[in-house]
Structures are given as structure tokens and as C-alpha cells.
Scaffold this motif. Structure first.
Motif, PDB file in Angstrom:
ATOM      1  N   UNK A  21       0.831  -1.213   0.000  1.00  0.00           N
ATOM      2  CA  UNK A  21       0.000   0.000   0.000  1.00  0.00           C
ATOM      3  C   UNK A  21       0.863   1.258   0.000  1.00  0.00           C
ATOM      4  N   UNK A  22       1.911   1.271   0.813  1.00  0.00           N
ATOM      5  CA  UNK A  22       2.796   2.435   0.865  1.00  0.00           C
ATOM      6  C   UNK A  22       3.478   2.659  -0.479  1.00  0.00           C
ATOM      7  N   UNK A  23       3.898   1.563  -1.103  1.00  0.00           N
ATOM      8  CA  UNK A  23       4.551   1.687  -2.409  1.00  0.00           C
ATOM      9  C   UNK A  23       3.569   2.218  -3.447  1.00  0.00           C
ATOM     10  N   UNK A  24       2.329   1.724  -3.410  1.00  0.00           N
ATOM     11  CA  UNK A  24       1.311   2.199  -4.347  1.00  0.00           C
ATOM     12  C   UNK A  24       1.039   3.683  -4.137  1.00  0.00           C
ATOM     13  N   UNK A  25       0.863   4.102  -2.888  1.00  0.00           N
ATOM     14  CA  UNK A  25       0.524   5.487  -2.582  1.00  0.00           C
ATOM     15  C   UNK A  25       1.656   6.447  -2.924  1.00  0.00           C
ATOM     16  N   UNK A  26       2.879   5.929  -2.975  1.00  0.00           N
ATOM     17  CA  UNK A  26       4.023   6.796  -3.272  1.00  0.00           C
ATOM     18  C   UNK A  26       4.095   7.181  -4.744  1.00  0.00           C
ATOM     19  N   UNK A  27       3.377   6.458  -5.578  1.00  0.00           N
ATOM     20  CA  UNK A  27       3.426   6.738  -7.013  1.00  0.00           C
ATOM     21  C   UNK A  27       2.285   7.636  -7.451  1.00  0.00           C
ATOM     22  N   UNK A  28       2.600   8.837  -7.910  1.00  0.00           N
ATOM     23  CA  UNK A  28       1.566   9.775  -8.345  1.00  0.00           C
ATOM     24  C   UNK A  28       0.741   9.190  -9.490  1.00  0.00           C
ATOM     25  N   UNK A  29       1.397   8.499 -10.402  1.00  0.00           N
ATOM     26  CA  UNK A  29       0.694   7.916 -11.550  1.00  0.00           C
ATOM     27  C   UNK A  29      -0.346   6.896 -11.106  1.00  0.00           C
ATOM     28  N   UNK A  30      -0.071   6.191 -10.018  1.00  0.00           N
ATOM     29  CA  UNK A  30      -1.035   5.210  -9.513  1.00  0.00           C
ATOM     30  C   UNK A  30      -2.331   5.870  -9.082  1.00  0.00           C
ATOM     31  N   UNK A  31      -2.217   7.023  -8.459  1.00  0.00           N
ATOM     32  CA  UNK A  31      -3.410   7.731  -7.997  1.00  0.00           C
ATOM     33  C   UNK A  31      -4.243   8.222  -9.177  1.00  0.00           C
ATOM     34  N   UNK A  32      -3.548   8.772 -10.175  1.00  0.00           N
ATOM     35  CA  UNK A  32      -4.242   9.240 -11.383  1.00  0.00           C
ATOM     36  C   UNK A  32      -4.932   8.064 -12.089  1.00  0.00           C
ATOM     37  N   UNK A  33      -4.214   6.944 -12.225  1.00  0.00           N
ATOM     38  CA  UNK A  33      -4.765   5.776 -12.900  1.00  0.00           C
ATOM     39  C   UNK A  33      -5.968   5.218 -12.145  1.00  0.00           C
ATOM     40  N   UNK A  34      -5.897   5.186 -10.828  1.00  0.00           N
ATOM     41  CA  UNK A  34      -6.997   4.645 -10.035  1.00  0.00           C
ATOM     42  C   UNK A  34      -8.268   5.469 -10.222  1.00  0.00           C
ATOM     43  N   UNK A  35      -8.122   6.789 -10.224  1.00  0.00           N
ATOM     44  CA  UNK A  35      -9.299   7.643 -10.424  1.00  0.00           C
ATOM     45  C   UNK A  35      -9.881   7.446 -11.829  1.00  0.00           C
ATOM     46  N   UNK A  36      -8.996   7.341 -12.818  1.00  0.00           N
ATOM     47  CA  UNK A  36      -9.460   7.193 -14.202  1.00  0.00           C
ATOM     48  C   UNK A  36     -10.191   5.860 -14.415  1.00  0.00           C
TER      49      UNK A  36
END
Length: 444
Positions: free
Chosen positions: A14-29
């Protein structure tokens, strides 16, 4: 890493996922739009234009609706091309319900004969599981189609129109499958109780009467004769009365189906190139010709397809249509859906690995109606006639990039005259039998 998945590992993930800005953008999309819409690469629409240096003119687009008859629609679409040319018609359509009726009837007989052939096989074995899984599949192969045409011919669509059950086959196929599994049980238990093979085959006749009755109720009775009535481009009305399906085929299509052969591209280690193959327990007409393929490098498939289209004839082909494909706009391109960028990982298996590990196989048949060739005569993109109605793709047509062909097209059917002398000689080999569950046994 430990054998079990620990809560501490989940916290780290989870920490590794949250550290990636692209992951957050992709999750919302993706949570809002889904994977395909979020990953669609609009640039392919500019690159994969519906413009081709060789483009054959076809009639109105067809629609298989809620049925798995793509192989049948594609084959009939190649044949209607010949009818339209011969009679100078703007459009024409052959009856897909007519061929469906006889395909279901013949497949039922083929299944019951397969059961009689395997009476000593264990019920829980892999072969019986395969035979019982889908005894009446909608799908098929080119050689199976040829068996139907050689035995029953074809008729115009208005001689045997679609019905509710031909346009949406799930219901009738389900009930017929239920009966066929029951019949398989009856035959196998009869064998276990000491009945002779000929006695069991006598019981099969009554079983086939039941199947015939079900088909007539769902699809209607096929015509024994019919009248062809069409108006050509010059507005002249043409009438031909009292035709049978076989007479219509001979008079208005006239192909020697023995000259049309299946070329496949299966680059797996167990299938050397330049050898022929068949598939055990794959067929429909018991007395018909077996499925037979010649396995060749993919560039040989392209060369044969181009040669046939240059000569003015479309090409039946089979592919894995769901891979890297956009229904809106009709694009089949490896760059169409940038899922690798979306998920931050590479999908790196090659064509052979995808076949070996169940990631890809032939799922759909369509028709090549054109190709764009560069200055050196090399293909850049392919014009594809689909059978999903005019709303899919661009007025029913798709454009396929040449690299997509390389990766996801598995089969083309061409006349032998477009092959090299060496390829024609290779076709004469006795085919190597593949197991029924081999990926080359998949049905379009």
C-alpha cells in the motif's frame, strides 16, 4: 518472500502504491471509466485510417446478433461477394439460418457418434469432459463450413430468414445441449448394461428425430426448393424458380471448395512449420472432410491473402479479436490500449507463449476486404469486414495494423492457386493429429 501473504507485506504494498503519483491518477481514471476507456490511445485513429490501396466493394454489412456464428457469417460473406459480382447486384445476403440448421443437426449426430466411439473412456476422464463441455457449440471451422455447403448448398436469406432463436442462440442451444448430454448418458449406460453397438446406434435414430424436431420448432424447416428473385444495378428483375440449395451454389457461386485451404500461424515448439495438422474429434458432418491446416510463418499467410485480394476475391480469416481492439471506430492495433502504461507493467509474452499458456487463441472469424501496401509492396494495414452490424467499427468495418496481424491472426483461407509450388506439395502430407483441447482446435 514467505510462503504466506502477511499483513506487513500488504502494508508495504500500500505504501509503495501510494508513493506513485501515476497510480493515484490511474486509479481515479479506471474506477470512473473502466480500463479500456482510461487506456485508449487516440493516436491510433490518426495512424490506422480507413484508406487502402486495395479495397474490394461489398454489400450491406451483416449482423450475427447474439449468436456465435461469426465463422458462418464470414464464410457466407465471401460467397455472397461472388453472387453479387455474377448478378451485378448492389447487395445480397445468404441465409445464415439455413446453414445454422444443418450445422446444429450434423453436430448433434457427430457428437453422438463420438460418444459411441468413446464408450470405454472413463466418464471422469479429460476426453469425456471435453466432449461433454460443449457438444453443440455455435462456433466452427472453414472445413466444417465446406462440409455443410457440399452436402446442403446455400440459399438466399429470404428463402430461410432469421428467427428469434437463430439471432439469439443461447436458449435453443442450451436445451439441445441438455438433451445431448442426456442421450450420451443413455448410450454409455446402455453399453455398460451389455447393449451391442448396433443396438445403441438404432437408439440414436430416435435421438436424432428429437433433435430435428427441436431445430424445426426453433429455426423453421429448411426449404427443399425456392425461387431466386433479385433486381440488379440496371433495375432489371431476375427470377430463377425451383432451385435447391446445391443447385444455387453451383449456378451462382460455383467454387470448387476442395481448392480452398486453411493456412495457420502457430509458432509453438510442438508444431513445426511446413507440416499439416488436424484436430481429434473436431467436426460436424461425420462423412465430411476433416479439419486440416498447413502451418506456415505469418508472412506466408500475408502473402497468400494479398495475392487473392489482388485477384479480386476476399479472404476468410480467424483471429483473437478481443486483444488490443477498439469497437468504437473499429481499430485493431497493438498500441490501441495502453494498459502497460496504465498499470505500470509490461505484458511481455510472445505469440507462441500466449498460445502455450492459454492467453490467446482464435476467437472470431471475419473477412479481409482490402489491404494498404507501401511503395515496396509491404502491407501496412488491413481492411476488415465484420459481422456485428454497421454500428460496430466504421459502418461495420475495422482496420487492422500489420503488426496486429502478426501477433493475433492465426488462420487464413485461400485458393491453392495463390500458394507456392512448395506449399502446395506440403499440403499433401498426412496431417499430424492434435489433441481436442489444443489451441488450434478452438472454434471461431
Amino acid at each position: 518472500m514467505e510462503k504466506k501473504l502477511t499483513l506487513e507485506q500488504l502494508d508495504a504494498y500500500e505504501k509503495s502504491f501510494d508513493a506513485g503519483r501515476a497510480n493515484q491518477v490511474a486509479m481515479r481514471a479506471v474506477t470512473t471509466n473502466g480500463v479500456v476507456k482510461a487506456a485508449t490511445n487516440g493516436a491510433v485513429y490518426r495512424r490506422d485510417r480507413h484508406q487502402f490501396s486495395i479495397s474490394l466493394e461489398q454489400g450491406n454489412i451483416t449482423n450475427q446478433k447474439q449468436s456465435g456464428r461469426c465463422w458462418m457469417f464470414a464464410a457466407l460473406n465471401t460467397m455472397r461477394f461472388a453472387v453479387m459480382k455474377k448478378l451485378d447486384l448492389n447487395t445480397f445476403e445468404l441465409s445464415q439460418n439455413y446453414t445454422l440448421f444443418y450445422d446444429k443437426l450434423e453436430k448433434a449426430n457427430y457428437f453422438l457418434e463420438s460418444i459411441l466411439e468413446t464408450l470405454e473412456e472413463p466418464t471422469g476422464g479429460r476426453l469425456m469432459a471435453h466432449l461433454l463441455m460443449a457438444p453443440l457449440n455455435d462456433g466452427g471451422q472453414w472445413d466444417m463450413f465446406c462440409n455443410l455447403i457440399e452436402k446442403y448448398g446455400v440459399v438466399p436469406k429470404d428463402a430461410m430468414p432469421e428467427t428469434a432463436c437463430s439471432s439469439a442462440t443461447r436458449e435453443i442451444t442450451g436445451y439441445m445441449t441438455r438433451k445431448l448430454r442426456e442421450f450420451a448418458c443413455t448410450l454409455r449406460e446402455g453399453h455398460q448394461n451389455g447393449k451391442a453397438l448396433e443396438e445403441l446406434r438404432g437408439e440414436k435414430e430416435g435421438m436424432m428425430q428429437t433433435i430435428y424436431n427441436m431445430l424445426c420448432i426453433a429455426l423453421g424447416k429448411p426449404p427443399k426448393t425456392f425461387t431466386l428473385g433479385v433486381r440488379n444495378k440496371k433495375k432489371e428483375f431476375l427470377r430463377d424458380e425451383g432451385l435447391t440449395g446445391k443447385e444455387f451454389f453451383q449456378k451462382y457461386i460455383g467454387w470448387d471448395l476442395s481448392q480452398y485451404v486453411s493456412l495457420i500461424n502457430a509458432p509453438t515448439a510442438d508444431k513445426p512449420y511446413h507440416r499439416t495438422y488436424t484436430v481429434k474429434f473436431l467436426g460436424n458432418v461425420v462423412e465430411g472432410r476433416p479439419v486440416k491446416y498447413l502451418n506456415l510463418p505469418v508472412e506466408d499467410l500475408k502473402a497468400a491473402a494479398i495475392a487473392q485480394m489482388k485477384d479480386g476475391q476476399p479472404v476468410w480469416f480467424g483471429c483473437d479479436v478481443g486483444q488490443c481492439s477498439l469497437r468504437e471506430g473499429g481499430v485493431m492495433d497493438l498500441e490501441a490500449i495502453k494498459a502497460d502504461e496504465l498499470f505500470g507493467t509490461q505484458f511481455s509474452m510472445d505469440k507462441a507463449q500466449r498460445l502455450d499458456y492459454g492467453e490467446s487463441l482464435m476467437t472470431h472469424a471475419m473477412v479481409f476486404q482490402g489491404v494498404d501496401l507501401d511503395e515496396d509492396g509491404k502491407p501496412t494495414r488491413w481492411r476488415v469486414e465484420n459481422s456485428w452490424g454497421k454500428e460496430a467499427g466504421e459502418n461495420g468495418y475495422y482496420v487492422m495494423s500489420d503488426e496486429w496481424f502478426t501477433q493475433y491472426t492465426y488462420q487464413v483461407v485461400v485458393n491453392k492457386k495463390y500458394l507456392t509450388a512448395q506449399q502446395v506439395e506440403e499440403l499433401s502430407q498426412e496431417p499430424i493429429p492434435l489433441e481436442p483441447w489444443d489451441p488450434m482446435g478452438s472454434l471461431a
